[in-house]
Design a protein around this motif. Structure first.
Motif, PDB file in Angstrom:
ATOM      1  N   GLY A   3      27.588  17.191   9.109  1.00  0.00           N
ATOM      2  CA  GLY A   3      26.745  16.826   8.082  1.00  0.00           C
ATOM      3  C   GLY A   3      27.391  15.693   6.858  1.00  0.00           C
ATOM      4  N   ALA A   4      28.668  15.608   6.975  1.00  0.00           N
ATOM      5  CA  ALA A   4      29.321  14.467   6.061  1.00  0.00           C
ATOM      6  C   ALA A   4      29.179  13.183   6.575  1.00  0.00           C
ATOM      7  CB  ALA A   4      30.831  14.882   5.891  1.00  0.00           C
ATOM      8  N   ASP A   5      29.299  12.187   5.565  1.00  0.00           N
ATOM      9  CA  ASP A   5      29.288  10.920   5.605  1.00  0.00           C
ATOM     10  C   ASP A   5      30.573  10.305   5.824  1.00  0.00           C
ATOM     11  OD1 ASP A   5      26.515  10.077   5.700  1.00  0.00           O
ATOM     12  OD2 ASP A   5      26.705  11.007   3.587  1.00  0.00           O
ATOM     13  N   ILE A   6      31.554  11.270   4.995  1.00  0.00           N
ATOM     14  CA  ILE A   6      33.049  10.880   4.912  1.00  0.00           C
ATOM     15  C   ILE A   6      33.734  12.146   4.776  1.00  0.00           C
ATOM     16  CG2 ILE A   6      34.811   9.747   3.477  1.00  0.00           C
ATOM     17  CD1 ILE A   6      32.400   8.447   1.839  1.00  0.00           C
ATOM     18  N   LEU A   7      35.038  12.261   5.535  1.00  0.00           N
ATOM     19  CA  LEU A   7      35.885  13.335   5.450  1.00  0.00           C
ATOM     20  C   LEU A   7      36.967  12.884   4.573  1.00  0.00           C
ATOM     21  CD1 LEU A   7      36.306  14.532   9.074  1.00  0.00           C
ATOM     22  CD2 LEU A   7      34.776  15.375   7.315  1.00  0.00           C
TER      23      LEU A   7
END
Length: 326
Positions: free
Chosen positions: A98-102
Motif C-alpha cells: 500500500g505504500a508509495d515509499i518505504l
C-alpha cells in the motif's frame, strides 16, 4: 478547497487536487488578512499554484503514502518489533502493498532518545535495504538518518531518498554526501536533539518560525549543490513542539506550499494524538492518526508518513472518492 463547486478563476494548489480562490496573508507585524488572487504578484501565484516536480520518481499530483519501518529497540510506537532482520523484511514487504515509499530508520528520534553510533545504525539498516533490493523490491526507499556514514551505506545498498530529521544540521558532511549521491532529500524542522527537544520548546510565532527555518535550510541545501527540484520539506510535527505548537502548525499547513517544494506530513501516532484522543498506548492511535493525515491531505500535503499503511491507503481512497464524486 477540494469540493466540486469551484469558481472560475480559482487556481490549483501546487498543481494538485486542491484549489484556492483567496489567500491568507500572515505577518509578524500585523494581524492575518484575506486577499483575493488579484492582489498577488505573478511570482506569488506561481509559487502557490505551479505543479511540483516529481520526487523520487513519484508524481506529486496525488497524495503519496510513506510507510515507516523502524529497525530499532526503542522507537516510541514500535520499538523492538522489527529489530530482527527477518521481522523487518516481512514488515517491509507487507507495507509495500500500500505504500508509495518505504522509510527505513535505525535510530529512534523520539523525545529523550539517546544517540546511536553510525556503525550500529548502519548494521541495522543496510542489510535489510540490500535484501529488499535483491528480492526485487522496486519501490522507492528512503533512509531516515541524520548521519552521513549511515546515508552513504544506505545509498550503496539501494536507497533512493534521504529523510533527515535535522535538515542537514546534525552532520556537517551530510549535505555534501546527499549532493554527491544526487538523491531527493526531505528537510525536516526540529530543534536541539531528541534527548532535549521537548525541554520547554518556545517560539515567537511557531508557524512563521518554522517556515523561516525551513526556508533557510532550503537555501543551505541548494548552496551545497542539491537542486531545489530534489528537495521537500517537513514541518516536524512533535519535534520540539508542544501540543499547542502542533495544532497551530496543523491548522495552517498550507502556508508551507509557499516555499514551492513538496511538503511531507509526519504525525502518525504522535503524543498529541494520544492526548487529544485519550489513548495512552501509541500503537492504538491509528484512528487519530488517520484523522490528522486526512486533514493534511485536505491542505494539499503531497506525502503522508505513517505507521498504518493499509489503513491510511483505504482512508485516502475513500476521501478521494468522496471529494471527487467518483
Amino acid at each position: 478547497m477540494s469540493d466540486p463547486a469551484r469558481p472560475a478563476g480559482a487556481l490549483p494548489l501546487a498543481g494538485g487536487w486542491c484549489w484556492f480562490d483567496r489567500v491568507e496573508v500572515l505577518s509578524r507585524e500585523e494581524a492575518p488578512r484575506i486577499v483575493g488572487l488579484g492582489d498577488l504578484t505573478e511570482a506569488e501565484r506561481g509559487r502557490l499554484s505551479a505543479p511540483r516536480p516529481d520526487f523520487g520518481d513519484l508524481s506529486m499530483d496525488t497524495p503519496r503514502v510513506m510507510g515507516i519501518l523502524n529497525i530499532t529497540p526503542d522507537s516510541f510506537s514500535d520499538g523492538g518489533l522489527f529489530l530482527r532482520p527477518e521481522a523487518a523484511l516481512m514488515q517491509a514487504r507487507r507495507m509495500a502493498d500500500g505504500a508509495d515509499i518505504l522509510d527505513i530508520g535505525g535510530e529512534s528520534t523520539r523525545p529523550g532518545a539517546m544517540e546511536v553510533s553510525a556503525l550500529d545504525e548502519t548494521q541495522r539498516t543496510a542489510p535489510v535495504i540490500a535484501a529488499l533490493r535483491e528480492g526485487g523490491l522496486a519501490l522507492p526507499i528512503s533512509i531516515d538518518t541524520r548521519k552521513a556514514a549511515v546515508a552513504e551505506a544506505a545509498f550503496a545498498a539501494g536507497v533512493t531518498i534521504l529523510n533527515d530529521v535535522t535538515a542537514l544540521r546534525f552532520d556537517p558532511a551530510m549535505a555534501g554526501v546527499a549532493a554527491s549521491a544526487g538523491v531527493p532529500v526531505v528537510l525536516m524542522h526540529s530543534i536541539e536533539t531528541p534527548i532535549t527537544m521537548q525541554d520547554d520548546p518556545r517560539y515567537e510565532d511557531v508557524l512563521l518560525d518554522v517556515y523561516d527555518a525551513l526556508a533557510a535550510r532550503l537555501a543551505v541545501a541548494e548552496a551545497a549543490g542539491i537542486a531545489r527540484d530534489r528537495l521537500a520539506i517537513d514541518p516536524g510535527i512533535g519535534f520540539g513542539k508542544t501540543l499547542e505548537h502542533n495544532l497551530a502548525l496543523l491548522a495552517r499547513l498550507s502556508v508551507f506550499h509557499d516555499l514551492g517544494v513538496p511538503v511531507l506530513l509526519g504525525a502518525s501516532r504522535k503524543r498529541f494524538i494520544g492526548t487529544i484522543g485519550a489513548e495512552a498506548e501509541a500503537a492504538r492511535r491509528m484512528p487519530g492518526s488517520l484523522a490528522v493525515a486526512l486533514a493534511g491531505v485536505a491542505q494539499g500535503m503531497q506525502m503522508i508518513r505513517v505507521h498504518d499503511v493499509a489503513e491510511t491507503r483505504q482512508a485516502l481512497r475513500l476521501w478521494q472518492a468522496a471529494t471527487r464524486g467518483y
